[in-house]
Design an enzyme around this catalytic site. Structure first.
Site, PDB file in Angstrom:
ATOM      1  N   GLY A  72       0.805  -1.214   0.000  1.00 46.90           N
ATOM      2  CA  GLY A  72       0.000   0.000   0.000  1.00 46.90           C
ATOM      3  C   GLY A  72       0.839   1.265   0.000  1.00 46.90           C
ATOM      4  O   GLY A  72       0.548   2.223  -0.727  1.00 46.90           O
ATOM      5  N   SER A  73       1.888   1.290   0.800  1.00 44.32           N
ATOM      6  CA  SER A  73       2.717   2.495   0.896  1.00 44.32           C
ATOM      7  C   SER A  73       3.353   2.825  -0.443  1.00 44.32           C
ATOM      8  O   SER A  73       3.350   3.980  -0.887  1.00 44.32           O
ATOM      9  CB  SER A  73       3.810   2.314   1.951  1.00 44.32           C
ATOM     10  N   GLN A 181      -7.939  -0.487   3.139  1.00 46.03           N
ATOM     11  CA  GLN A 181      -8.861  -1.018   4.160  1.00 46.03           C
ATOM     12  C   GLN A 181     -10.242  -1.335   3.601  1.00 46.03           C
ATOM     13  O   GLN A 181     -11.012  -2.061   4.225  1.00 46.03           O
ATOM     14  CB  GLN A 181      -9.007  -0.015   5.316  1.00 46.03           C
ATOM     15  N   SER A 201      -3.330  -3.361  -0.801  1.00 43.64           N
ATOM     16  CA  SER A 201      -2.215  -4.057  -0.170  1.00 43.64           C
ATOM     17  C   SER A 201      -2.610  -5.495   0.148  1.00 43.64           C
ATOM     18  O   SER A 201      -3.736  -5.753   0.584  1.00 43.64           O
ATOM     19  CB  SER A 201      -1.828  -3.334   1.121  1.00 43.64           C
ATOM     20  N   GLY A 202      -1.680  -6.427  -0.053  1.00 44.31           N
ATOM     21  CA  GLY A 202      -1.986  -7.832   0.176  1.00 44.31           C
ATOM     22  C   GLY A 202      -2.202  -8.206   1.627  1.00 44.31           C
ATOM     23  O   GLY A 202      -3.151  -8.923   1.968  1.00 44.31           O
ATOM     24  N   HIS A 203      -1.330  -7.690   2.525  1.00 43.61           N
ATOM     25  CA  HIS A 203      -1.350  -8.238   3.886  1.00 43.61           C
ATOM     26  C   HIS A 203      -2.554  -7.807   4.718  1.00 43.61           C
ATOM     27  O   HIS A 203      -2.746  -8.300   5.822  1.00 43.61           O
ATOM     28  CB  HIS A 203      -0.024  -7.961   4.605  1.00 43.61           C
ATOM     29  N   THR A 239      13.029  -8.642 -10.906  1.00 48.62           N
ATOM     30  CA  THR A 239      12.384  -9.942 -11.072  1.00 48.62           C
ATOM     31  C   THR A 239      11.171 -10.042 -10.157  1.00 48.62           C
ATOM     32  O   THR A 239      11.263  -9.742  -8.969  1.00 48.62           O
ATOM     33  CB  THR A 239      13.408 -11.057 -10.770  1.00 48.62           C
ATOM     34  N   CYS A 328       1.545   2.040  12.897  1.00 53.41           N
ATOM     35  CA  CYS A 328       2.692   2.785  12.391  1.00 53.41           C
ATOM     36  C   CYS A 328       3.100   3.891  13.353  1.00 53.41           C
ATOM     37  O   CYS A 328       4.224   4.331  13.347  1.00 53.41           O
ATOM     38  CB  CYS A 328       2.367   3.413  11.040  1.00 53.41           C
TER      39      CYS A 328
HETATM   40  C1  LIG Z   1      -1.796  -0.676   5.933  1.00 53.48           C
HETATM   41  C2  LIG Z   1      -2.177   0.524   5.156  1.00 53.48           C
HETATM   42  C3  LIG Z   1      -1.312   1.094   4.205  1.00 53.48           C
HETATM   43  C4  LIG Z   1       0.094   0.593   3.994  1.00 53.48           C
HETATM   44  O1  LIG Z   1       0.127  -0.631   3.337  1.00 53.48           O
HETATM   45  P1  LIG Z   1       1.502  -1.473   3.375  1.00 53.48           P
HETATM   46  O2  LIG Z   1       1.215  -2.613   2.451  1.00 53.48           O
HETATM   47  O3  LIG Z   1       1.682  -1.896   4.790  1.00 53.48           O
HETATM   48  O4  LIG Z   1       2.563  -0.580   2.875  1.00 53.48           O
HETATM   49  C5  LIG Z   1      -1.737   2.190   3.497  1.00 53.48           C
HETATM   50  N1  LIG Z   1      -2.961   2.693   3.691  1.00 53.48           N
HETATM   51  C6  LIG Z   1      -3.827   2.170   4.575  1.00 53.48           C
HETATM   52  C7  LIG Z   1      -5.172   2.764   4.720  1.00 53.48           C
HETATM   53  C8  LIG Z   1      -3.459   1.069   5.340  1.00 53.48           C
HETATM   54  O5  LIG Z   1      -4.314   0.574   6.243  1.00 53.48           O
END
Ligand SMILES: *Cc1c(COP(=O)(O)O)cnc(C)c1O
Length: 394
Positions: A72-73, A181, A201-203, A239, A328
């Site tokens: 996401g970042s 989110q 974001s995947g996680h 890669t 964070c």
């Molecule tokens: C977790 C989060 C991110 C960052 O995503 P990462 O994959 O951890 O870099 C960005 N925006 C929101 C709203 C998030 O909750």
């Protein structure tokens, strides 16, 4: 046996069995480099393109509009900086965002301000929503980009994104949304919602950490992020992380399936509301963020006279993982910028607890949370000189 309840899914989620099993073959027999010409490489390449299709289908765009990133970042940084730098060449040096974005957006905007860009930070109301009229009024002929998060990671409020998208389209301003989110909670269609760029974001959706995607509507110029080989149309060399990309494809497919979204909402909404109503029975307590258009797994409550970090450690001792402010910001002593934006006083913002449930939550987990949190609060308040003063009305 000590109970363990993971209630911090807004910080990260567990990789699901389905995602993990989709990934494993790419660490073993399927380990080829997607750029290689032989079958092993071609098969890795095909799997990447299948995942790209899955992400595209999940959000209603075309596969060629999806770029894989590290999360996401990175997606947020890439989108905002790219548009800013390209449109500055045409005299557009103004960006509109909100005060309660994730730091991946806020700190990017602050960095751009240092380079001479102008940024307007739109406030939120006391329930945690952005008013689309404020966005409309802030747009000038210098505005290059509007970026507003789809759902807030701390207080779970879901924003009127389609409305903001309509305004941006009308005013011919590019619109980016951080949907990290929102994915899996809201049905998203970027074309119908007027979204030009979207980060995910995947996680946060049961895929691994370190993988994400950025949707960029065709026609928008995306700058090169990493120079090198031809991966991701030459814009992000290196890669590919094939296993994670494959896992992300499955995770987005699962998260964006409308039956799954509905099932999650029907299961978690009553659980969330039960936690909220039980915890609000404690005195000097408030819910942060509105109850309508709120992520079904998000609870965010402030307890006066309690220090958030102590509460988290207390709960950790009882086997509950939760968060205070956002993950964070833990480690620094500033209270959450999101809670301050709601109008909370510093000391109230400090005593906040975020519980974020995933679709595997059980009623027993909820019972346990409802049992432990009040115990923790009364113990901490009993030791707190601040609480003593609050009770005396000082
Ligand atoms: C977790 C989060 C991110 C960052 O995503 P990462 O994959 O951890 O870099 C960005 N925006 C929101 C709203 C998030 O909750």
């Amino acid at each position: 046996m000590k109970k363990f309840v993971y209630a911090d899914n807004a910080a990260t989620t567990k990789v699901s069995e389905k995602v993990l099993s989709s990934m494993l073959p790419f660490y073993t027999e399927g380990f080829g480099n997607a750029s290689s010409i032989y079958a092993l490489g071609r098969s890795a390449q095909a799997s990447i393109e299948k995942a790209r299709e899955q992400v595209a289908n999940g959000i209603g765009c075309e596969a060629k509009e999806v770029y894989f990133t590290s999360g996401g970042s990175e997606s947020d940084n890439w989108a905002v900086k790219s548009v800013a730098k390209n449109l500055a060449k045409r005299g557009k040096n103004h960006i509109i965002t909100t005060v309660f974005e994730h730091h991946a957006i806020l700190h990017t905007c602050q960095a751009l301000e240092k380079e001479g860009f102008e940024v307007t930070y739109i406030p939120i109301d006391d329930k945690g929503y952005v008013n689309p009229c404020d966005i409309e009024n802030a747009i000038t002929d210098k505005t290059a980009l509007v970026t507003v998060m789809f759902a807030n990671n701390e207080i779970g409020t879901i924003q009127p994104i389609a409305e903001i998208g309509r305004i941006c389209r009308e005013k011919k301003v590019l619109f980016h949304t951080d949907a990290v989110q929102a994915i899996g909670n809201v049905a998203i269609n970027v074309k119908e919602m007027g979204i030009d760029m979207l980060s995910l974001s995947g996680h946060k959706i049961h895929a691994p950490k370190g993988i994400g995607a950025l949707y960029v509507r065709k026609g928008i110029i995306l700058n090169n992020l990493i120079h090198g080989g031809g991966q991701e149309k030459g814009k992000r060399a290196g890669t590919e992380n094939v296993p994670s990309i494959v896992g992300l494809g499955i995770a987005v497919e699962e998260a964006c399936n409308i039956d799954n979204i509905n099932a999650k909402a029907s299961k978690l909404t009553p659980m969330r509301d039960r936690i909220i109503s039980e915890l609000l029975k404690l005195p000097k307590t408030r819910l942060n963020g509105g109850t309508e258009n709120r992520l079904c797994g998000n609870v965010n409550i402030s307890f006066e006279g309690v220090e958030g970090e102590s509460l988290l450690l207390f709960l950790d001792n009882m086997g509950i993982c939760a968060s205070s402010g956002s993950a964070c910001t833990s480690g620094d002593l500033d209270p959450s910028h999101v809670l301050l934006a709601l109008g909370l006083k510093h000391e109230v913002a400090h005593g906040s607890l975020r519980i974020s449930l995933a679709d595997d939550a059980s009623e027993e987990d909820v019972d346990y949370i409802i049992e432990c949190v009040p115990k923790a609060i009364s113990t901490l308040r009993a030791m707190s000189p601040l609480w003593e003063r609050i009770v005396k009305g000082e």
